[in-house]
Design a protein around this motif. Structure first.
Motif, mmCIF file in Angstrom:
data_model
loop_
_atom_site.group_PDB
_atom_site.id
_atom_site.type_symbol
_atom_site.label_atom_id
_atom_site.label_comp_id
_atom_site.label_asym_id
_atom_site.label_seq_id
_atom_site.Cartn_x
_atom_site.Cartn_y
_atom_site.Cartn_z
ATOM 1 N N LEU A 31 87.672 -33.730 211.481
ATOM 2 C CA LEU A 31 87.217 -34.991 210.901
ATOM 3 C C LEU A 31 88.405 -35.870 210.535
ATOM 4 N N GLY A 32 89.438 -35.254 209.985
ATOM 5 C CA GLY A 32 90.647 -35.997 209.640
ATOM 6 C C GLY A 32 91.327 -36.594 210.865
ATOM 7 N N MET A 33 91.197 -35.934 212.003
ATOM 8 C CA MET A 33 91.767 -36.472 213.238
ATOM 9 C C MET A 33 90.905 -37.618 213.774
ATOM 10 N N LEU A 34 89.596 -37.539 213.562
ATOM 11 C CA LEU A 34 88.698 -38.619 213.988
ATOM 12 C C LEU A 34 88.795 -39.836 213.080
ATOM 13 N N ILE A 35 88.993 -39.583 211.789
ATOM 14 C CA ILE A 35 89.128 -40.663 210.802
ATOM 15 C C ILE A 35 90.523 -40.543 210.194
ATOM 16 N N PRO A 36 91.500 -41.236 210.761
ATOM 17 C CA PRO A 36 92.891 -41.037 210.322
ATOM 18 C C PRO A 36 93.187 -41.502 208.889
ATOM 19 N N ASP A 37 92.393 -42.400 208.332
ATOM 20 C CA ASP A 37 92.605 -42.810 206.948
ATOM 21 C C ASP A 37 92.222 -41.637 206.044
ATOM 22 N N ALA A 38 93.196 -41.068 205.343
ATOM 23 C CA ALA A 38 92.968 -39.838 204.567
ATOM 24 C C ALA A 38 91.874 -39.998 203.521
ATOM 25 N N ALA A 39 91.906 -41.071 202.765
ATOM 26 C CA ALA A 39 90.908 -41.247 201.711
ATOM 27 C C ALA A 39 89.511 -41.395 202.304
ATOM 28 N N LEU A 40 89.392 -42.105 203.400
ATOM 29 C CA LEU A 40 88.084 -42.294 204.035
ATOM 30 C C LEU A 40 87.554 -40.986 204.626
ATOM 31 N N SER A 41 88.428 -40.185 205.224
ATOM 32 C CA SER A 41 87.967 -38.910 205.783
ATOM 33 C C SER A 41 87.563 -37.943 204.673
ATOM 34 N N VAL A 42 88.251 -37.972 203.543
ATOM 35 C CA VAL A 42 87.868 -37.129 202.397
ATOM 36 C C VAL A 42 86.518 -37.579 201.863
ATOM 37 N N LEU A 43 86.332 -38.891 201.736
ATOM 38 C CA LEU A 43 85.056 -39.428 201.268
ATOM 39 C C LEU A 43 83.927 -38.981 202.195
ATOM 40 N N ALA A 44 84.137 -39.123 203.490
ATOM 41 C CA ALA A 44 83.112 -38.721 204.473
ATOM 42 C C ALA A 44 82.822 -37.230 204.384
ATOM 43 N N ALA A 45 83.853 -36.405 204.310
ATOM 44 C CA ALA A 45 83.660 -34.950 204.238
ATOM 45 C C ALA A 45 82.868 -34.563 202.996
ATOM 46 N N ASN A 46 83.201 -35.170 201.875
ATOM 47 C CA ASN A 46 82.533 -34.800 200.631
ATOM 48 C C ASN A 46 81.078 -35.254 200.595
ATOM 49 N N ILE A 47 80.783 -36.438 201.106
ATOM 50 C CA ILE A 47 79.398 -36.917 201.091
ATOM 51 C C ILE A 47 78.560 -36.161 202.120
ATOM 52 N N VAL A 48 79.089 -35.990 203.325
ATOM 53 C CA VAL A 48 78.359 -35.212 204.341
ATOM 54 C C VAL A 48 78.179 -33.765 203.870
ATOM 55 N N GLY A 49 79.210 -33.197 203.274
ATOM 56 C CA GLY A 49 79.122 -31.829 202.766
ATOM 57 C C GLY A 49 78.097 -31.695 201.649
ATOM 58 N N ALA A 50 78.022 -32.696 200.758
ATOM 59 C CA ALA A 50 77.027 -32.654 199.676
ATOM 60 C C ALA A 50 75.614 -32.725 200.237
ATOM 61 N N LEU A 51 75.409 -33.586 201.227
ATOM 62 C CA LEU A 51 74.100 -33.683 201.876
ATOM 63 C C LEU A 51 73.731 -32.354 202.545
ATOM 64 N N ALA A 52 74.660 -31.818 203.308
ATOM 65 C CA ALA A 52 74.402 -30.564 204.015
ATOM 66 C C ALA A 52 74.142 -29.412 203.039
ATOM 67 N N LEU A 53 74.895 -29.364 201.951
ATOM 68 C CA LEU A 53 74.691 -28.291 200.976
ATOM 69 C C LEU A 53 73.343 -28.426 200.278
ATOM 70 N N GLY A 54 72.922 -29.660 200.017
ATOM 71 C CA GLY A 54 71.601 -29.862 199.432
ATOM 72 C C GLY A 54 70.507 -29.342 200.348
ATOM 73 N N ILE A 55 70.583 -29.688 201.629
ATOM 74 C CA ILE A 55 69.595 -29.217 202.602
ATOM 75 C C ILE A 55 69.636 -27.692 202.682
ATOM 76 N N LEU A 56 70.826 -27.147 202.802
ATOM 77 C CA LEU A 56 70.994 -25.705 202.927
ATOM 78 C C LEU A 56 70.437 -24.966 201.709
ATOM 79 N N THR A 57 70.716 -25.475 200.536
ATOM 80 C CA THR A 57 70.259 -24.834 199.306
ATOM 81 C C THR A 57 68.731 -24.831 199.223
ATOM 82 N N ALA A 58 68.125 -25.932 199.666
ATOM 83 C CA ALA A 58 66.664 -26.009 199.628
ATOM 84 C C ALA A 58 66.015 -25.157 200.714
ATOM 85 N N GLN A 59 66.717 -24.920 201.798
ATOM 86 C CA GLN A 59 66.135 -24.218 202.944
ATOM 87 C C GLN A 59 66.351 -22.708 202.928
#
Length: 126
Positions: A31-59
């Motif tokens: 993801l960091g290679m796809l989104i070279p801006d470090a802060a933006l890639s961290v933001l994306a990873a954390n939001i996507v990860g939170a969404l995925a963890l929510g789904i996973l926890t419920a499932q």
């Protein structure tokens, strides 16, 4: 009160977390290679990860698969420590941008986790 886990269970789950963490950190690097801006890639990873963890926890019930995917993969994919460092670095460069980044990260992460739980529960009910 729950009974303590056996040594075999603890070792198996530790190995699952290590395997999942390896996969999650590799995905985070990609993801960091796809989104070279470090802060933006961290933001994306954390939001996507939170969404995925929510789904996973419920499932998924608590168990080995949830440990592998949640604690391992998503724990390795999300980047709390990078979020902290980026926040401090942004504060030094632009205090207003740093506040915006922190607010968007926290509110976006909470919203994504809540949405993930709702989506996961709806799917589990059907």
């Amino acid at each position: 009160m729950t009974s303590p886990m056996s040594i075999a269970t603890v070792l198996r789950r530790a190995a699952l977390v290590a395997l999942g963490g390896m996969l999650g950190t590799a995905a985070r690097m990609g993801l960091g290679m796809l989104i070279p801006d470090a802060a933006l890639s961290v933001l994306a990873a954390n939001i996507v990860g939170a969404l995925a963890l929510g789904i996973l926890t419920a499932q998924l019930p608590a168990g080995d698969l949830r440990v592998l995917l949640g604690t391992g993969v998503l724990g390795g994919f999300t980047t709390y420590s990078s979020f902290m460092v980026d926040s401090v670095q942004l504060r030094d460069a632009s205090p207003l941008l740093a506040v915006g980044y922190i607010v968007v990260s926290l509110v976006g992460g909470i919203a994504a986790a809540a949405l993930g739980l709702v989506l996961g529960r709806k799917r589990a009910a059907s």
